[in-house]
Write a protein that holds these residues in place. Structure first.
Motif, short mmCIF file in Angstrom:
data_model
loop_
_atom_site.label_atom_id
_atom_site.label_comp_id
_atom_site.label_asym_id
_atom_site.label_seq_id
_atom_site.Cartn_x
_atom_site.Cartn_y
_atom_site.Cartn_z
N GLN A 146 0.82 -1.21 0.00
CA GLN A 146 0.00 0.00 0.00
C GLN A 146 0.86 1.27 0.00
O GLN A 146 0.33 2.37 -0.19
CB GLN A 146 -0.92 0.01 1.22
CG GLN A 146 -1.97 -1.09 1.21
CD GLN A 146 -2.85 -1.02 2.44
OE1 GLN A 146 -3.70 -0.14 2.58
NE2 GLN A 146 -2.65 -1.95 3.36
N MET A 147 2.16 1.11 0.22
CA MET A 147 3.04 2.26 0.23
C MET A 147 3.58 2.60 -1.15
O MET A 147 4.38 3.51 -1.31
CB MET A 147 4.21 2.01 1.19
CG MET A 147 3.79 1.94 2.65
SD MET A 147 5.13 1.44 3.78
CE MET A 147 6.28 2.80 3.56
N ASP A 194 7.84 10.40 3.19
CA ASP A 194 6.74 9.74 3.88
C ASP A 194 7.14 8.32 4.30
O ASP A 194 6.78 7.86 5.38
CB ASP A 194 5.51 9.68 2.98
CG ASP A 194 4.96 11.07 2.67
OD1 ASP A 194 5.07 11.95 3.54
OD2 ASP A 194 4.43 11.27 1.56
N ILE A 195 7.88 7.64 3.42
CA ILE A 195 8.36 6.29 3.75
C ILE A 195 9.29 6.36 4.96
O ILE A 195 9.23 5.51 5.86
CB ILE A 195 9.09 5.67 2.54
CG1 ILE A 195 8.08 5.41 1.41
CG2 ILE A 195 9.78 4.36 2.93
CD1 ILE A 195 8.73 4.97 0.11
N ASN A 196 10.15 7.38 5.00
CA ASN A 196 11.05 7.54 6.14
C ASN A 196 10.27 7.75 7.44
O ASN A 196 10.61 7.19 8.49
CB ASN A 196 11.99 8.72 5.91
CG ASN A 196 13.09 8.40 4.92
OD1 ASN A 196 13.33 7.24 4.61
ND2 ASN A 196 13.74 9.43 4.41
N THR A 211 11.83 -4.24 -3.06
CA THR A 211 12.72 -3.08 -3.08
C THR A 211 12.53 -2.20 -1.85
O THR A 211 13.50 -1.75 -1.23
CB THR A 211 12.48 -2.23 -4.35
OG1 THR A 211 12.68 -3.05 -5.51
CG2 THR A 211 13.43 -1.05 -4.40
N LEU A 212 11.27 -1.98 -1.48
CA LEU A 212 10.97 -1.16 -0.32
C LEU A 212 11.50 -1.80 0.96
O LEU A 212 12.07 -1.13 1.82
CB LEU A 212 9.46 -0.94 -0.21
CG LEU A 212 8.96 -0.03 0.92
CD1 LEU A 212 9.61 1.35 0.82
CD2 LEU A 212 7.44 0.08 0.88
N SER A 213 11.33 -3.12 1.08
CA SER A 213 11.82 -3.84 2.26
C SER A 213 13.33 -3.73 2.37
O SER A 213 13.88 -3.52 3.46
CB SER A 213 11.42 -5.31 2.19
OG SER A 213 10.02 -5.46 2.15
#
Length: 304
Positions: A69-70, A77-79, A115-117
């Motif tokens: 969902q991110m 915002d992810i930070n 990638t996000l992980s």
């Protein structure tokens, strides 16, 4: 990586908050949607702490779905979400968060999630490395120089005196309307990111507030099992910076691995004044015995 100090991590993770203050009704973050972005940038004080627990709870339900969902979120915002997850997991085991992110970074079939992980895992690892560089500056023991009596007033008053080096404890004192000191205890005005008093989620802001007992809050882990002191800023940095959610509350103690820190056993917050649960009970009992329901909170900062 268990029970790591949050100060340096939040410095790495924090992004500037620029939107208006969110209201006192922080709704449940059952899904990551456009509304959460505004809450990320504006939830302050106790409301930011609650948001961290809500986000952590949703992440635990399904980490893969949460990260999916991110997609499309800005890096800032992810930070912030990563920092809030760190805050939530710091009450349990930081290693659990790192293991989940590392596993998804290796095994997820969803390229974006993978990638996000990996990116979030690297952030945690960079934080661990930064711990090797932490050297707390020397600082004399902080003592309140109040003499134990203040002028008579129409209501009770809470006086909080904080050191300029917020890694150290300050002093909280309660005075009755007659001016007599009826309670004194240690407190902490350090934010998780040790940010400026004038920024959202920053250190406890100085100023004067209207204050009253509220609660108890259902989230006893973060806010303690007893009533907390809710406030509304009236003047000073708190008022000028439009800060909100600045409470006086308890909460779970810092992990034993933090015993060497001058703030132990108190944990940083997102701008509130932290006391131990036993002192929270004492504050509740003292204020319950005052004839006035609303009093004054004054927070000042003093060099030592």
């Amino acid at each position: 990586m268990k029970d790591l100090n949050r100060r340096t991590f939040m410095k790495c993770m924090a992004a500037a908050a620029t939107t208006v203050v969110v209201g006192q009704n922080v709704s449940s973050a059952s899904a990551l949607n456009s509304s959460i972005i505004g809450r990320l940038n504006s939830a302050d004080g106790a409301y930011a702490e609650q948001l961290a627990f809500e986000i952590t709870s949703d992440f635990k339900k399904s980490p893969k779905n949460f990260l999916s969902q991110m997609s499309g979120f800005r890096k800032s915002d992810i930070n912030q979400i990563t920092g809030l997850l760190f805050y939530g997991y710091s009450y349990e085991n930081i290693n659990d968060l790192w293991v989940i992110l590392s596993d998804l970074g290796e095994t997820s079939s969803d390229l974006e999630v993978k990638t996000l992980s990996q990116s979030m895992s690297k952030s945690l690892m960079l934080y661990v490395e930064s711990q090797k560089q932490i050297i707390l500056s020397s600082h004399p023991s902080f003592t309140n120089k109040n003499i134990g009596i203040q002028p008579r007033s129409s209501t009770w008053k809470i006086s909080v005196v904080l050191p300029t080096n917020r890694n150290y404890k300050g002093t909280l004192e309660i005075y009755s309307s007659s001016g007599s000191r009826v309670l004194s205890c240690a407190c902490l005005g350090l934010a998780a990111g040790n940010g400026s008093m004038s920024q959202y989620k920053g250190n406890t802001p100085t100023g004067t507030y209207d204050a009253w007992l509220a609660g108890p809050h259902s989230n006893t882990t973060s806010y303690g099992p007893y009533k907390y002191v809710a406030t509304t800023p009236k003047s000073g940095v708190a008022y000028d910076s439009n800060r909100s959610g600045i409470w006086i509350h308890g909460g779970d103690p810092a992990p034993t691995s933090s015993k060497g820190l001058p703030r132990y056993p108190l944990r940083p917050t997102y701008g509130c004044v932290r006391v131990t649960n036993s002192d929270q009970l004492a504050i509740q009992n003292v204020l319950n015995n005052q004839s006035q329901k609303t009093g004054v909170l004054e927070i000042i900062e003093r060099d030592t």
